[in-house]
Design a protein around this motif. Structure first.
Motif, mmCIF file in Angstrom:
data_model
loop_
_atom_site.group_PDB
_atom_site.id
_atom_site.type_symbol
_atom_site.label_atom_id
_atom_site.label_comp_id
_atom_site.label_asym_id
_atom_site.label_seq_id
_atom_site.Cartn_x
_atom_site.Cartn_y
_atom_site.Cartn_z
ATOM 1 N N PHE A 203 0.786 -1.229 0.000
ATOM 2 C CA PHE A 203 0.000 0.000 0.000
ATOM 3 C C PHE A 203 0.825 1.289 0.000
ATOM 4 O O PHE A 203 0.262 2.381 0.034
ATOM 5 C CB PHE A 203 -0.943 0.004 1.207
ATOM 6 N N ALA A 210 -4.921 1.637 5.054
ATOM 7 C CA ALA A 210 -5.097 0.197 4.856
ATOM 8 C C ALA A 210 -5.229 -0.526 6.192
ATOM 9 O O ALA A 210 -6.071 -1.417 6.356
ATOM 10 C CB ALA A 210 -3.922 -0.364 4.058
ATOM 11 N N TRP A 243 -10.402 5.843 4.603
ATOM 12 C CA TRP A 243 -9.939 4.738 3.750
ATOM 13 C C TRP A 243 -10.752 4.535 2.489
ATOM 14 O O TRP A 243 -10.367 3.748 1.618
ATOM 15 C CB TRP A 243 -9.844 3.440 4.535
ATOM 16 N N ALA A 253 -7.896 -3.440 -3.185
ATOM 17 C CA ALA A 253 -7.548 -3.141 -1.803
ATOM 18 C C ALA A 253 -8.515 -3.798 -0.823
ATOM 19 O O ALA A 253 -8.101 -4.311 0.220
ATOM 20 C CB ALA A 253 -7.513 -1.630 -1.584
ATOM 21 N N ALA A 257 -7.472 -6.364 2.084
ATOM 22 C CA ALA A 257 -7.747 -6.007 3.472
ATOM 23 C C ALA A 257 -8.649 -7.049 4.134
ATOM 24 O O ALA A 257 -8.455 -7.397 5.304
ATOM 25 C CB ALA A 257 -8.396 -4.625 3.533
#
Length: 282
Positions: A203, A210, A243, A253, A257
Motif C-alpha cells: 500500500f 489500509a 480509507w 484493496a 484487506a
C-alpha cells in the motif's frame, strides 16, 4: 509506527457500513460447516443484508440438491471465490507434500442462502451459553493478555504495545464498547511478534488507511465469530472517509484487506475458544 486510533463520537448519520448487519453471524457453508473468509464474508453479508436473510447458511445449487432441498425458481445466487492449486491437479496428486511450487488460480462459485431454498434442513442447535455478551467478551479479552490502559481516546500504541481505551461509561452501549476494543485488538495483532502484518510494500504511502480498513473489517469478523452483533459507530460516515479513497483508487484493496482481517480474526479466535468452552461447561 504511529498510534492506530478509533473514531471519535459525533451525532449519528444515516449511512452505515454493510457489514453492520446484526443477524446471522459469520456466513458458513450449510453442509461442510466451513466459515467463508475474506472478501467472501463481505460479499455474503452484503447479499444477506440486501435481501433480508437472517440465516448464515449458504451452499451451491448442487450441495442443496444432494441434501434433498431445492433452490426456488428465479432465485439469484451470490458469487464467492476460492483458490485451486493447479500444480496438484497437473501432477494428479492428493497430498499437499510435493516438489513442484504451488500455482493457485482464483475460481468463482455461486451459492444460495438457506432462505432461497425449499426443504432446507434445520440448522444444528447451538449450545446455550449461560452468560451475557459482555462477560463472554470480557473473558475473551482477558485471554489475549493484551495490555489495556485507560486513556483520553481509543487507540493502539505500537511503541508501548498497549491499547488505550476510554472509560466504559463513555460508551453509549455495550456493543459500542465491544466493537471499539475489538478494533484495537486487531491493530494489536499486527506487531512482528504476532502476525507481523507488513503493508508498506502493498500500500506504499497509504499504510495507515489500509491498516484502519483491516481493523474495521477484522473487528466485525471477531464480534460475529463471538456471536455478538457489531454496532455502527455514530460517526462512521466521517471515519470511513479516511480509507474510502484507498478502495476507490485500488479495486483490489478491499479484497486484500478482507483477507488480512480474516487472518487477524482467526488469530484472535484462538483466544476466544477457551473462553467459550469454559462458559459452556460452567
Amino acid at each position: 509506527m504511529p498510534p492506530f486510533c478509533a473514531s471519535s463520537s459525533a451525532d449519528p448519520t444515516t449511512w452505515v457500513c454493510p457489514w453492520y448487519h446484526g443477524a446471522g453471524g459469520l456466513p458458513r457453508n450449510a453442509f461442510t460447516g466451513r466459515v467463508y473468509r475474506g472478501i467472501n464474508t463481505l460479499a455474503l453479508w452484503c447479499a444477506g443484508q440486501e435481501s433480508g436473510y437472517a440465516d448464515a447458511r449458504w451452499a451451491t445449487y448442487r450441495q442443496w440438491s444432494e441434501q434433498g432441498a431445492q433452490v426456488r425458481r428465479g432465485e439469484q445466487g451470490t458469487a464467492v471465490l476460492f483458490y485451486r492449486d493447479l500444480s496438484l491437479e497437473a501432477a494428479g496428486e492428493t497430498s499437499k507434500d510435493k516438489a513442484a511450487a504451488p500455482r493457485f488460480v482464483a475460481r468463482a462459485s455461486t451459492v444460495f442462502n438457506a432462505a432461497q431454498v425449499d426443504g432446507t434442513p434445520e440448522p444444528p442447535a447451538l449450545p446455550a451459553i449461560p452468560i451475557g455478551p459482555i462477560p463472554a467478551f470480557n473473558r475473551f479479552v482477558a485471554a489475549t493478555s493484551a495490555v489495556i490502559r485507560t486513556g483520553a481516546s481509543a487507540c493502539y500504541l505500537p511503541a508501548r504495545d498497549e491499547i488505550r481505551l476510554t472509560e466504559r461509561a463513555a460508551f453509549r452501549s455495550a456493543a459500542g464498547y465491544c466493537g471499539t476494543l475489538a478494533h484495537e485488538l486487531v491493530h494489536w495483532t499486527r506487531t512482528p511478534h504476532r502476525l507481523d502484518r507488513q503493508l508498506t510494500t502493498r500500500f506504499a504511502t497509504r499504510v495507515y488507511a489500509a491498516e484502519e480498513l483491516v481493523a474495521e473489517l477484522g473487528s466485525a469478523f471477531v464480534l460475529a465469530g463471538l456471536g455478538l452483533a457489531p454496532e455502527p459507530h455514530p460517526n462512521h460516515a466521517a471515519y470511513m472517509a479516511g480509507w474510502l479513497p484507498l478502495v476507490r483508487d485500488d479495486p483490489r484493496a478491499l479484497t486484500t484487506a478482507a483477507s488480512l482481517a480474516s487472518r487477524a480474526a482467526q488469530y484472535l479466535e484462538a483466544f476466544a475458544q477457551p473462553a467459550t468452552d469454559a462458559a459452556i461447561a460452567a
